[in-house]
Structures are given as structure tokens and as C-alpha cells.
Write a protein that holds these residues in place. Structure first.
Motif, PDB file in Angstrom:
ATOM      1  N   SER A  29       0.854  -1.185   0.000  1.00  0.00           N
ATOM      2  CA  SER A  29       0.000   0.000   0.000  1.00  0.00           C
ATOM      3  C   SER A  29       0.888   1.232   0.000  1.00  0.00           C
ATOM      4  N   VAL A  30       0.418   2.277  -0.673  1.00  0.00           N
ATOM      5  CA  VAL A  30       1.194   3.504  -0.822  1.00  0.00           C
ATOM      6  C   VAL A  30       0.540   4.597   0.012  1.00  0.00           C
ATOM      7  N   GLY A  31       1.227   4.979   1.090  1.00  0.00           N
ATOM      8  CA  GLY A  31       0.705   6.038   1.947  1.00  0.00           C
ATOM      9  C   GLY A  31       1.166   7.402   1.496  1.00  0.00           C
ATOM     10  N   GLU A  32       1.035   8.393   2.393  1.00  0.00           N
ATOM     11  CA  GLU A  32       1.423   9.750   2.031  1.00  0.00           C
ATOM     12  C   GLU A  32       2.935   9.899   1.897  1.00  0.00           C
ATOM     13  N   SER A  33       3.681   9.147   2.685  1.00  0.00           N
ATOM     14  CA  SER A  33       5.147   9.296   2.654  1.00  0.00           C
ATOM     15  C   SER A  33       5.877   7.980   2.840  1.00  0.00           C
ATOM     16  N   GLU A  34       5.152   6.855   2.794  1.00  0.00           N
ATOM     17  CA  GLU A  34       5.796   5.565   3.021  1.00  0.00           C
ATOM     18  C   GLU A  34       5.048   4.458   2.305  1.00  0.00           C
ATOM     19  N   LEU A  35       5.738   3.335   2.182  1.00  0.00           N
ATOM     20  CA  LEU A  35       5.151   2.117   1.634  1.00  0.00           C
ATOM     21  C   LEU A  35       4.978   1.129   2.773  1.00  0.00           C
ATOM     22  N   THR A  36       3.954   0.307   2.665  1.00  0.00           N
ATOM     23  CA  THR A  36       3.716  -0.725   3.680  1.00  0.00           C
ATOM     24  C   THR A  36       3.458  -2.052   2.980  1.00  0.00           C
ATOM     25  N   ILE A  37       4.180  -3.093   3.408  1.00  0.00           N
ATOM     26  CA  ILE A  37       3.945  -4.430   2.863  1.00  0.00           C
ATOM     27  C   ILE A  37       2.679  -4.965   3.521  1.00  0.00           C
ATOM     28  N   GLU A  38       1.600  -4.960   2.763  1.00  0.00           N
ATOM     29  CA  GLU A  38       0.319  -5.383   3.314  1.00  0.00           C
ATOM     30  C   GLU A  38       0.202  -6.899   3.355  1.00  0.00           C
ATOM     31  N   ARG A  39       0.580  -7.561   2.262  1.00  0.00           N
ATOM     32  CA  ARG A  39       0.456  -9.014   2.190  1.00  0.00           C
ATOM     33  C   ARG A  39       1.639  -9.607   1.433  1.00  0.00           C
ATOM     34  N   LEU A  40       2.103 -10.747   1.918  1.00  0.00           N
ATOM     35  CA  LEU A  40       3.121 -11.540   1.231  1.00  0.00           C
ATOM     36  C   LEU A  40       2.555 -12.921   0.949  1.00  0.00           C
ATOM     37  N   LEU A  41       2.794 -13.407  -0.261  1.00  0.00           N
ATOM     38  CA  LEU A  41       2.403 -14.771  -0.620  1.00  0.00           C
ATOM     39  C   LEU A  41       3.702 -15.536  -0.890  1.00  0.00           C
ATOM     40  N   SER A  42       4.008 -16.451  -0.027  1.00  0.00           N
ATOM     41  CA  SER A  42       5.244 -17.221  -0.157  1.00  0.00           C
ATOM     42  C   SER A  42       4.932 -18.701  -0.056  1.00  0.00           C
ATOM     43  N   LYS A  43       5.183 -19.406  -1.165  1.00  0.00           N
ATOM     44  CA  LYS A  43       4.934 -20.849  -1.232  1.00  0.00           C
ATOM     45  C   LYS A  43       3.482 -21.179  -0.892  1.00  0.00           C
ATOM     46  N   GLY A  44       2.587 -20.360  -1.431  1.00  0.00           N
ATOM     47  CA  GLY A  44       1.150 -20.633  -1.281  1.00  0.00           C
ATOM     48  C   GLY A  44       0.539 -20.170   0.014  1.00  0.00           C
ATOM     49  N   LYS A  45       1.331 -19.605   0.933  1.00  0.00           N
ATOM     50  CA  LYS A  45       0.804 -19.143   2.212  1.00  0.00           C
ATOM     51  C   LYS A  45       0.762 -17.612   2.244  1.00  0.00           C
ATOM     52  N   VAL A  46      -0.394 -17.103   2.630  1.00  0.00           N
ATOM     53  CA  VAL A  46      -0.561 -15.652   2.715  1.00  0.00           C
ATOM     54  C   VAL A  46      -0.284 -15.198   4.138  1.00  0.00           C
ATOM     55  N   SER A  47       0.540 -14.186   4.285  1.00  0.00           N
ATOM     56  CA  SER A  47       0.821 -13.648   5.626  1.00  0.00           C
ATOM     57  C   SER A  47       0.711 -12.134   5.596  1.00  0.00           C
ATOM     58  N   ASN A  48       0.385 -11.590   6.744  1.00  0.00           N
ATOM     59  CA  ASN A  48       0.291 -10.137   6.891  1.00  0.00           C
ATOM     60  C   ASN A  48       1.637  -9.645   7.379  1.00  0.00           C
ATOM     61  N   GLU A  49       2.384  -9.029   6.486  1.00  0.00           N
ATOM     62  CA  GLU A  49       3.745  -8.596   6.837  1.00  0.00           C
ATOM     63  C   GLU A  49       3.727  -7.347   7.696  1.00  0.00           C
ATOM     64  N   GLY A  50       2.963  -6.314   7.244  1.00  0.00           N
ATOM     65  CA  GLY A  50       2.833  -5.080   8.029  1.00  0.00           C
ATOM     66  C   GLY A  50       4.097  -4.277   8.167  1.00  0.00           C
ATOM     67  N   GLN A  51       5.120  -4.533   7.331  1.00  0.00           N
ATOM     68  CA  GLN A  51       6.381  -3.811   7.453  1.00  0.00           C
ATOM     69  C   GLN A  51       6.301  -2.485   6.712  1.00  0.00           C
ATOM     70  N   SER A  52       6.641  -1.379   7.390  1.00  0.00           N
ATOM     71  CA  SER A  52       6.669  -0.070   6.757  1.00  0.00           C
ATOM     72  C   SER A  52       8.040   0.197   6.155  1.00  0.00           C
ATOM     73  N   ILE A  53       8.055   0.816   4.986  1.00  0.00           N
ATOM     74  CA  ILE A  53       9.297   1.080   4.267  1.00  0.00           C
ATOM     75  C   ILE A  53       9.460   2.588   4.144  1.00  0.00           C
ATOM     76  N   TYR A  54      10.561   3.114   4.687  1.00  0.00           N
ATOM     77  CA  TYR A  54      10.773   4.562   4.690  1.00  0.00           C
ATOM     78  C   TYR A  54      11.849   4.999   3.690  1.00  0.00           C
ATOM     79  N   ASN A  55      12.134   4.183   2.686  1.00  0.00           N
ATOM     80  CA  ASN A  55      13.135   4.508   1.677  1.00  0.00           C
ATOM     81  C   ASN A  55      12.569   5.555   0.720  1.00  0.00           C
ATOM     82  N   GLU A  56      13.056   6.800   0.815  1.00  0.00           N
ATOM     83  CA  GLU A  56      12.513   7.886   0.018  1.00  0.00           C
ATOM     84  C   GLU A  56      12.684   7.653  -1.476  1.00  0.00           C
ATOM     85  N   LYS A  57      13.839   7.116  -1.869  1.00  0.00           N
ATOM     86  CA  LYS A  57      14.091   6.874  -3.296  1.00  0.00           C
ATOM     87  C   LYS A  57      13.126   5.829  -3.837  1.00  0.00           C
ATOM     88  N   LEU A  58      12.953   4.738  -3.064  1.00  0.00           N
ATOM     89  CA  LEU A  58      12.022   3.693  -3.468  1.00  0.00           C
ATOM     90  C   LEU A  58      10.591   4.238  -3.523  1.00  0.00           C
TER      91      LEU A  58
END
Length: 477
Positions: A29-58
Motif C-alpha cells: 500500500s502507498v501512503g502519504e510518505s511511506e510504503l507498507t507491505i500489506e500481504r506476502l504470498l510465499s509458497k502458497g501461504k498468505v501472511s500479513n507482513e505489516g512492514q513499513s518502508i521509509y526509503n525515500e528513493k524507493l
């Protein structure tokens, strides 16, 4: 709301997994100033990552994407996404809102670009567009709920109630300071208008119910002051303002508006009117007493003196002059009595309201070209002096208005006693009122005095003009 959004994320990844047979994917998800990993699908399993990313360039790079594109793995090197499939490129699909602003990203690892068929691209587009729609819908709902909460808090602070009445469903919704204004909880008021209407004073209910439920004038604002019974079994003044909204075909659809507490304002106005009327009636009594007791007696003594003088001098010319003066004094005595009686009718003081009205109306019937008819339902009781005086003055003003302005041939005055109130109607077959709005606005001193006296007694007065004029009054006892 967050639960429904979570379901949207999970459902999107499940569709991608089932139809594309991918083992790894992600939604950011794309917020006002950050990205957040809402969901990860790894090997068929869905998990709520919830990790916020503060990399301005990214953030700057991915939030500016408006079309699907490939991104190398080093773009996500500072995130957990690199761990999905190390050393590969990612297919990034932007989810846009109605303003073409990126609100989320679907990210898929691509091991071999040639293996990612056109069908796969199309499917991701379909799923991504659906996700865009659902996220936009969720955002709008959330903003609406937030706005509703804000509006509710504003209304609470204003001590007002907004209302929305559905004509078709006969359903009314209340918003705002319901308990402060009505004295009942919102749950007690309910959505049927009956609870509200049943607590309106009988003299106000007909006009308000007509405006609320039978309004035939779309887009025309109306304002009605009415008395409402609270939980303490007492009435207090409210003001309802509203407007009818209709369909394009002119069919009544909704009536919406605001209710305010105007009790203090009404009481202040009532006290002002009462003080004015009391002062006026007190002055009437004083002048009537002065004319009767002082001027009347002085004129009577003067006439007696003239009669005595006439006995002492028998000359014809002298007798004629004295008799002429005596007749003038007699006329002055009669006129002073008439003025005194008009100011404070003896019949009203001695016998009560109905005999006084019968005397007054009988006199104007004999002395004018208008045929006056008086009717009452065998009222033989005495009311409080203040009540009788004001009812008499109201009827007197109505009669005077007919004599001066109506150009009528017949007129009827009715006083009907009901268990809880007195009903008065003053009707004529004359030219009618020029403008009802002018009357209600205070034009015409006599009619304004009538309205003030009715307000003084806590009653209701209405003016109609249809083949003549009709004044109806209801005053609680």
C-alpha cells in the motif's frame, strides 16, 4: 473497516496464486510518505507482513508508476521483498484511485520474461483493476464514516438536530444533539414520525404535520415554531426549518431540515409582549376611571347648574341658549360614557366575556351596514379577568378591522369552548386580506395587536383569505 480491506488483499493474492500458479507475490500500500507491505504470498501461504518502508528513493520511484512495468531486484534491496525470490526482476502493477493516484502495488517475481505470457499480463490487469476499485470504495466509505462522525460532533456542539424524512417510507432519521433538543434519547425518538408528532401541542400539530408529510411545494423553505412536550410533561418552544426535495417528475421524495431550541427566545418575546399589553390595559383602566369618575361627574354638575340657571331666568332667548348649552353638555356626558365603556366595558367587568361580546356585537350590528352574527356554545362560566379582557380585545380588533377594511355585507364571530382550549373564528364575505405574508410579518396595527394578545395568552392565530377573510385562533386554558 480494516477487516474488509484485509479480506480484499487476501482475496487478490489468492486469485493470483490460483490462476497464475505463482508461489510468491506481494501487495504494497502507498501512503502519504511511506510504503507498507500489506500481504506476502510465499509458497502458497498468505501472511500479513505489516512492514513499513521509509526509503525515500524507493517511495518516489514506485509511487510515480501509473502503468505496469518491470523492476529489477535491486530496487527493493532494502525491503523484505528481496527475500521472496532473490536476484530476480519484479512485475509491478499499480492500483490507481479515481484521481489516478497510486494507492497500492501488486508485485510478482518474473524468473523468465518469456514464460510470462500475454494471458498472465491480462489476468493481472483484471485482478489489479478490481483491487483498485475495492480499495477506492473502502477509502471512500472510511472517509464518509469519518465525515459522519465529524458532522455528528459538530451538531452535538451546536445544540441542534438535523432530520431527514422519507416521504415514501414514512421514515424519519435524527442526527445531532437529540437529547439536548427533545429531552429524549435517539432510540426513544425512533424512526417513525409518530413519537415526535404525538408530543407536539395540538394547536401546532396540524400545520407541522401538513408541512412534514403533505408538502406540495418542492424546494420552498418553511419555518414553524411549535410547542413540544418533554419528559417532564411540560411544553417548550422549538423551531423546525426544512425544505421538500422532489424527483425530476415532481414527486415528493424527502423533507430535510433542522430543529432548534428557541424556548428562551420565545419566552423573552412573550415577556416583552405581556409587559406591553399589561401597560396598555392598565392605562385603559386609568383613563376610563378618570373619564367616568372625574370628567363625567364634572359634566353632570355643569348640566345641573345650567338647569338651575334656566329656572331662575325665564326669557325665551335666554332659555334657548341655555338649553342649547345643556344639550351640548348632555352629548359630552354620553360621549364620555361611550369612551369609558369602550376602554373598559362594564358588562365585561360585571357579567363576563360572553355578555360583553353579545353587547358589543349587538351595538355594531345596529349601527353599521354589516350584518353581524355572534355564536357561542352556551358558555356561561367566568374566566380569569386577564383572559377575558384579552379575548374581548381580540374580538373587538377583529370587528373593527371588518368595519374599516373588509367592505363586507355579513360577518360571523364564534367563540367555542373545548375542554382544553377556546376556539375563536372571525369571518366575513368582504374583499379579504391583501397579502397574508404582510399580516404575518406585522403589517396592520390592529391585526398586529390581535397577534400580540394571542401570543400573550400562549395561543395560535392563523389568517386566511378566500372569498373574504377568516381569522382563526386557538388558546389553551
Amino acid at each position: 473497516m480494516s477487516g474488509s480491506i484485509d479480506l480484499i488483499y487476501d482475496k487478490t493474492l489468492k486469485v493470483i496464486s490460483d490462476l497464475l500458479h505463482v508461489k510468491n507475490a506481494a501487495i504494497l500500500s502507498v501512503g502519504e510518505s511511506e510504503l507498507t507491505i500489506e500481504r506476502l504470498l510465499s509458497k502458497g501461504k498468505v501472511s500479513n507482513e505489516g512492514q513499513s518502508i521509509y526509503n525515500e528513493k524507493l517511495y518516489g520511484e514506485v509511487s510515480s508508476i501509473t502503468e505496469p512495468t518491470l523492476k529489477p531486484s535491486n530496487v527493493f534491496r532494502d525491503t523484505r521483498l528481496i527475500n521472496i525470490v532473490p536476484g530476480t526482476d519484479y512485475y509491478v502493477f499499480p492500483c490507481l484511485d479515481s484521481h489516478s493516484k497510486v494507492i497500492a502495488l501488486i508485485i510478482l517475481p518474473v524468473l523468465k520474461l518469456e514464460d510470462f505470457s500475454i494471458e498472465n499480463y491480462s489476468l493481472v490487469h483484471v485482478v489489479g483493476q478490481r483491487l483498485s476499485v475495492e480499495l477506492e470504495k473502502s477509502r471512500v466509505i472510511k472517509e464518509r464514516e469519518s465525515l459522519s462522525e465529524f458532522n455528528a460532533s459538530v451538531l452535538e456542539s451546536l445544540d441542534e438536530v438535523t432530520w431527514d424524512y422519507s416521504v415514501a417510507k414514512k421514515r424519519i432519521l435524527w442526527f445531532g444533539a437529540v437529547y439536548k433538543v427533545f429531552g429524549y434519547q435517539k432510540e426513544e425518538m425512533g424512526n417513525s414520525p409518530n413519537f415526535f408528532l404525538d408530543r407536539i401541542h395540538p394547536s401546532d400539530r396540524v400545520s407541522l404535520e401538513d408541512r412534514l408529510m403533505m408538502n406540495k411545494q418542492p424546494n420552498e423553505k418553511f419555518t414553524i415554531d411549535f410547542q413540544f412536550k418533554n419528559t417532564n410533561e411540560g411544553y417548550y418552544w422549538l423551531r423546525i426549518e426544512g425544505v421538500l426535495h422532489a424527483t425530476a417528475d415532481g414527486i415528493a421524495e424527502r423533507v430535510i431540515g433542522v430543529v432548534k431550541n428557541v424556548h428562551n427566545e420565545k419566552m423573552a418575546e412573550l415577556l416583552r409582549i405581556r409587559a406591553m399589553i399589561k401597560a396598555k390595559d392598565s392605562e385603559r383602566k386609568r383613563i376610563a376611571s378618570e373619564i367616568h369618575d372625574s370628567l363625567g361627574q364634572t359634566l353632570s354638575v355643569a348640566r345641573l347648574e345650567l338647569d338651575t340657571l334656566l329656572e331662575l331666568n325665564k326669557g325665551a332667548d335666554f332659555e334657548d341658549r341655555v338649553k342649547s348649552v345643556s344639550d351640548l353638555v348632555a352629548g359630552a356626558i354620553q360621549e364620555s360614557r361611550t369612551i369609558s365603556h369602550d376602554l373598559m366595558p362594564p358588562a365585561l367587568v360585571d357579567y363576563g366575556l360572553i355578555p360583553a361580546l353579545e353587547t358589543m356585537i349587538s351595538q355594531v350590528d345596529r349601527s353599521s351596514d354589516v350584518k353581524f352574527i355572534f355564536f357561542h356554545n352556551d358558555i356561561d362560566e367566568r374566566f380569569e379577568e386577564e383572559f377575558e379582557t384579552n379575548i374581548y380585545r381580540i374580538c373587538q380588533e377583529g370587528v373593527n378591522n371588518i368595519l374599516k377594511h373588509a367592505q363586507a355585507k355579513t360577518a360571523t364571530i364564534q367563540v367555542i369552548r373545548h375542554p382544553d382550549y377556546v376556539y375563536i373564528s372571525i369571518e366575513d364575505d368582504g374583499v379579504g386580506f391583501k397579502k397574508i405574508s404582510d399580516i404575518k410579518g406585522g403589517a396592520g396595527l390592529g391585526l398586529k395587536n390581535m397577534a400580540n394578545r394571542v401570543a400573550y395568552l400562549g395561543g395560535k392565530i392563523d389568517f386566511e383569505s378566500n372569498k373574504g377573510s377568516i381569522i382563526t385562533i386557538e388558546i389553551s386554558i
